[in-house]
Design a protein around this motif. Structure first.
Motif, PDB file in Angstrom:
ATOM      1  N   GLY A 291       0.755   4.131  -3.038  1.00 22.81           N
ATOM      2  CA  GLY A 291       0.492   5.531  -2.712  1.00 22.81           C
ATOM      3  C   GLY A 291       1.364   6.520  -3.462  1.00 22.81           C
ATOM      4  O   GLY A 291       1.157   7.729  -3.367  1.00 22.81           O
TER       5      GLY A 291
ATOM      6  N   GLN B 194       0.823  -1.211   0.000  1.00 25.11           N
ATOM      7  CA  GLN B 194       0.000   0.000   0.000  1.00 25.11           C
ATOM      8  C   GLN B 194       0.859   1.264   0.000  1.00 25.11           C
ATOM      9  O   GLN B 194       0.467   2.278  -0.585  1.00 25.11           O
ATOM     10  CB  GLN B 194      -0.947   0.005   1.209  1.00 25.11           C
ATOM     11  CG  GLN B 194      -2.018  -1.056   1.143  1.00 25.11           C
ATOM     12  CD  GLN B 194      -2.845  -0.975  -0.125  1.00 25.11           C
ATOM     13  OE1 GLN B 194      -3.325   0.084  -0.506  1.00 25.11           O
ATOM     14  NE2 GLN B 194      -2.981  -2.095  -0.801  1.00 25.11           N
TER      15      GLN B 194
ATOM     16  N   ASN C 210       2.381   8.686  -6.423  1.00 18.68           N
ATOM     17  CA  ASN C 210       1.695   9.238  -7.602  1.00 18.68           C
ATOM     18  C   ASN C 210       2.633   9.266  -8.799  1.00 18.68           C
ATOM     19  O   ASN C 210       3.815   9.572  -8.679  1.00 18.68           O
ATOM     20  CB  ASN C 210       1.204  10.657  -7.304  1.00 18.68           C
ATOM     21  CG  ASN C 210       0.118  10.674  -6.264  1.00 18.68           C
ATOM     22  OD1 ASN C 210      -0.660   9.735  -6.155  1.00 18.68           O
ATOM     23  ND2 ASN C 210       0.074  11.726  -5.473  1.00 18.68           N
TER      24      ASN C 210
END
Length: 147
Positions: free
Chosen positions: A103, A99, A105
């Motif tokens: 995250g 995760q 970008n």
């Protein structure tokens, strides 16, 4: 009774999970930066490491649970339960690490590093330890029947 085979498996599981603190898990490239994920958190290459305290504590806790569980040899059922809990914790850690990577970008490429395999190795070692504990339990029950 510390010299049992499951003690070795639990020690190896502890070492494998604590190696996440030293070895990078994954590298991720974006248009602007290259990120390296390890047991301390996500680091931008060339910048100072920002430590993710909850992640660090979780990894150390998972390693210590395996290490302390070695000395719980008198209560085999509890030892199996603690080892199973540790497997769940390692799986949760693996999910958490994934995760963190998701995250980022603008992710372009992912580089697999050797640390990616340490949680899997720790789970396998813990499963082998559980198998050894169950064999000990079976041996003791058969010895009790003979008395």
């Amino acid at each position: 009774m510390i010299q049992r085979i499951q003690s070795i498996w639990l020690l190896l599981a502890s070492i494998a999970i604590l190696c996440l603190l030293l070895v990078p898990v994954i590298g991720a490239a974006t248009d602007k930066n290259y990120y390296i994920l390890n047991g301390f958190g996500l680091q931008v290459e060339g910048a100072a490491q920002v430590i993710n305290i909850p992640l660090l504590l979780s990894i150390v806790l998972a390693g210590l649970i395996s290490l302390i569980n070695i000395f719980n040899y008198r209560n085999r059922k509890l030892q199996i339960r603690i080892a199973s809990l540790n497997i769940f914790l390692i799986l949760a850690l693996s999910f958490w690490l994934s995760q963190i990577i998701k995250g980022i970008n603008g992710l372009k490429t992912l580089d697999i590093e050797p640390g990616l395999y340490f949680p899997l190795a720790a789970i396998i070692f813990t499963l082998l330890a559980i198998r050894g504990i169950k064999q000990d339990e079976k041996l003791i029950r058969s010895a009790d029947r003979l008395r």
